[in-house]
Motif scaffolding. Structure first.
Motif, short mmCIF file in Angstrom:
data_model
loop_
_atom_site.label_atom_id
_atom_site.label_comp_id
_atom_site.label_asym_id
_atom_site.label_seq_id
_atom_site.Cartn_x
_atom_site.Cartn_y
_atom_site.Cartn_z
N LEU A 47 3.26 -1.86 -2.16
CA LEU A 47 2.16 -2.25 -1.27
C LEU A 47 1.48 -3.50 -1.81
O LEU A 47 1.71 -3.90 -2.96
N TYR A 48 0.64 -4.11 -1.00
CA TYR A 48 -0.06 -5.32 -1.45
C TYR A 48 -1.39 -4.92 -2.10
O TYR A 48 -1.86 -3.79 -1.95
N ASN A 49 -1.97 -5.88 -2.77
CA ASN A 49 -3.25 -5.65 -3.43
C ASN A 49 -4.34 -5.39 -2.40
O ASN A 49 -4.49 -6.18 -1.47
N GLY A 50 -5.06 -4.31 -2.52
CA GLY A 50 -6.14 -4.02 -1.57
C GLY A 50 -5.67 -3.21 -0.37
O GLY A 50 -6.44 -2.98 0.57
N SER A 51 -4.42 -2.77 -0.38
CA SER A 51 -3.88 -1.99 0.74
C SER A 51 -4.63 -0.66 0.89
O SER A 51 -4.85 0.06 -0.07
N LYS A 52 -4.96 -0.36 2.16
CA LYS A 52 -5.63 0.91 2.47
C LYS A 52 -4.71 2.10 2.20
O LYS A 52 -5.16 3.21 1.95
N SER A 53 -3.41 1.86 2.31
CA SER A 53 -2.44 2.94 2.18
C SER A 53 -2.26 3.41 0.74
O SER A 53 -1.70 4.48 0.50
N LYS A 54 -2.73 2.59 -0.22
CA LYS A 54 -2.43 2.88 -1.63
C LYS A 54 -2.96 4.26 -2.03
O LYS A 54 -2.22 5.09 -2.59
N PRO A 82 5.35 -3.78 9.20
CA PRO A 82 5.58 -4.26 10.57
C PRO A 82 6.61 -5.39 10.63
O PRO A 82 6.66 -6.25 9.74
N ASP A 83 7.43 -5.38 11.67
CA ASP A 83 8.54 -6.32 11.77
C ASP A 83 8.11 -7.78 11.59
O ASP A 83 8.79 -8.56 10.93
N GLU A 84 6.96 -8.14 12.18
CA GLU A 84 6.54 -9.54 12.14
C GLU A 84 6.08 -9.98 10.75
O GLU A 84 5.93 -11.17 10.49
P1 NDP Z 1 3.49 0.42 10.15
O1 NDP Z 1 2.75 -0.55 10.99
O2 NDP Z 1 3.10 1.86 10.24
O3 NDP Z 1 3.39 -0.07 8.61
C1 NDP Z 1 2.21 -0.27 8.04
C2 NDP Z 1 2.34 -0.18 6.52
O4 NDP Z 1 2.76 -1.44 5.99
C3 NDP Z 1 1.00 0.15 5.92
O5 NDP Z 1 1.18 0.97 4.79
C4 NDP Z 1 0.51 -1.23 5.50
O6 NDP Z 1 -0.48 -1.17 4.52
C5 NDP Z 1 1.81 -1.83 5.01
N1 NDP Z 1 1.80 -3.28 4.91
C6 NDP Z 1 1.34 -4.17 5.83
N2 NDP Z 1 1.49 -5.43 5.36
C7 NDP Z 1 2.05 -5.32 4.13
C8 NDP Z 1 2.42 -6.26 3.13
N3 NDP Z 1 2.24 -7.57 3.32
N4 NDP Z 1 2.95 -5.79 1.99
C9 NDP Z 1 3.11 -4.48 1.77
N5 NDP Z 1 2.76 -3.53 2.67
C10 NDP Z 1 2.24 -3.96 3.84
O7 NDP Z 1 5.05 0.22 10.37
P2 NDP Z 1 6.07 1.21 11.13
O8 NDP Z 1 6.31 2.39 10.28
O9 NDP Z 1 5.64 1.39 12.55
O10 NDP Z 1 7.37 0.29 11.17
C11 NDP Z 1 8.11 0.01 10.00
C12 NDP Z 1 9.53 -0.33 10.41
O11 NDP Z 1 10.14 0.82 10.98
C13 NDP Z 1 9.65 -1.44 11.44
O12 NDP Z 1 10.81 -2.16 11.17
C14 NDP Z 1 9.81 -0.67 12.76
O13 NDP Z 1 10.47 -1.39 13.76
C15 NDP Z 1 10.64 0.51 12.27
N6 NDP Z 1 10.56 1.73 13.09
C16 NDP Z 1 9.33 2.24 13.39
C17 NDP Z 1 9.23 3.42 14.10
C18 NDP Z 1 7.91 4.06 14.30
O14 NDP Z 1 7.90 5.22 14.67
N7 NDP Z 1 6.76 3.44 14.08
C19 NDP Z 1 10.44 4.10 14.61
C20 NDP Z 1 11.69 3.56 14.12
C21 NDP Z 1 11.72 2.38 13.42
P3 NDP Z 1 -2.07 -1.11 4.95
O15 NDP Z 1 -2.21 0.02 5.93
O16 NDP Z 1 -2.79 -0.85 3.69
O17 NDP Z 1 -2.38 -2.43 5.57
#
Ligand code: NDP
Ligand code: MG
Ligand code: MG
Length: 337
Positions: A47-54, A82-84
């Motif tokens: 995860l990144y620094n400051g991530s809520k998920s940590k 996220p994909d983007e």
């Molecule tokens: P999410 O939007 O749920 O992922 C969010 C997570 O990514 C959070 O823990 C967030 O941390 C973390 N995050 C965000 N930016 C960063 C970064 N720069 N570095 C490290 N961690 C980061 O994603 P999904 O689970 O929806 O999707 C993930 C993949 O799975 C995608 O490729 C999607 O297409 C695929 N997919 C998704 C499905 C779904 O049900 N959602 C189904 C099948 C495939 P924080 O919260 O702290 O910002």
């Protein structure tokens, strides 16, 4: 017909001593990390620094590291942010730590297929994509089952990428119910098409158009909501359980007759033509380009469309009516299941 793989087709040896880095701890991330850990693998979360998920990941006993360190510590790096955001994180933090023989993994083919991420030739690249949201991937696993996955190998540097992908799928519970082999291209294009034309885009447009038609004709919005929106779940649940036939057995003859004579008039040739155009724009990269460009400039179109949809009368009426239904846990965080 597709070939389906089950637990007994998996060579667990190829993965049992590996460390897996799960990058991101959101919908898919939390499910993969916890399922793999309970399957006996060594898991770290990136995860990144400051991530809520940590704190959430740590409260489950998972080790959390910055993305670069998690990548360096792992044999398999599964990207679940996220994909983007994936291309930048890959370039800045993952690529510098991705040494020969490691495996890069995805749950959606988008970034590989549209060449936003171009991995080096000496790593395996595979996809394991659960056909369901993360909370279901987690919940079914804890109940002894699993959500079916599709899997694909894009690059096989070690000669074991196929076995590794299947073993990963077993680790998250996918091969308990069955895994279907696909390609990055097929998964990406069909996934985008399904969500745009049918599941999310198509369904929401259908519901809104039905609601607006009744309201414009002078019917009460609350009644229109029940008839065109609320009951959708009841109908879809029946189709999900037993096909359209089960749904049609359960509804009245009046409803079934109306289904046959009016459905094909409402969603007809113009919709089919629009679907073909949507598919074409997915295949030729127009959609991916629009999505990524909007993201680059701070999502002006995305946010405008989100606002417009959130302010639609159907949301206001729906919010009020759902408040009357005590069994609906609106706002419950399903990812915490
Ligand atoms: P999410 O939007 O749920 O992922 C969010 C997570 O990514 C959070 O823990 C967030 O941390 C973390 N995050 C965000 N930016 C960063 C970064 N720069 N570095 C490290 N961690 C980061 O994603 P999904 O689970 O929806 O999707 C993930 C993949 O799975 C995608 O490729 C999607 O297409 C695929 N997919 C998704 C499905 C779904 O049900 N959602 C189904 C099948 C495939 P924080 O919260 O702290 O910002
Ligand atoms: Mg999908
Ligand atoms: Mg998708």
């Amino acid at each position: 017909m597709a070939k389906i793989f089950y637990d007994q087709d998996v060579n667990w040896e190829v993965i049992k001593d590996k460390t897996v880095a799960i990058i991101g701890y959101g919908s898919q991330g939390h499910a993969h990390a916890l399922n793999l850990k309970e399957s006996g693998l060594n898991v770290v979360v990136g995860l990144y620094n400051g991530s809520k998920s940590k704190a959430v990941a740590e409260s489950k006993g998972l080790k959390v590291l910055p993305v670069g360190e998690a990548t360096a510590a792992a044999d398999i790096i599964m990207i679940l942010i996220p994909d983007e955001k994936q291309a930048d994180v890959y370039k800045n933090e993952i690529a510098p730590n991705l040494t020969a023989g490691k495996a890069l993994a995805f749950a959606h083919g988008f970034n590989i297929h549209f060449q936003q991420i171009i991995p080096p030739a000496d790593v395996d690249v595979f996809m394991v994509a659960p056909k369901g949201p993360g909370h279901l991937v987690r919940r079914t696993f804890t109940q002894g089952g699993g959500v079916p996955d599709v899997f694909a190998v894009y690059q096989d540097a070690t000669g074991h990428a196929f076995e590794l992908a299947l073993a990963y799928a077993r680790g998250i519970g996918g091969t308990r119910s069955g895994c279907i082999q696909t390609t990055f291209r097929e998964e990406t294009e069909t996934d985008l098409f399904g969500e745009q034309a049918v599941l999310c885009g198509g369904v929401c447009s259908l519901i809104k158009n039905g609601f607006e038609t009744l309201v414009a004709a002078g019917y009460q919005p609350e009644i229109a909501y029940f008839e065109c929106f609320h009951e959708m779940k009841l109908i879809v649940d029946l189709m999900y359980e037993g096909g359209m036939a089960k749904m049609r057995k359960s509804i009245s003859n009046t409803a079934e007759y109306g289904d046959y004579v009016s459905g094909p008039r409402v969603v007809a040739e113009p919709s089919r033509k629009a679907m073909e155009q949507v598919l074409k724009e997915i295949q030729d990269g127009t959609f991916a380009n629009k999505f990524l460009t909007d993201n680059k400039v701070g999502w002006p179109n995305f946010y405008a469309m989100r606002k417009l949809n959130a302010e639609h009368q159907i949301e206001e009426v729906g919010g009020k009516l759902r408040g009357m239904m005590s069994w609906l846990k609106d706002g419950a965080d399903l990812s915490k299941d």
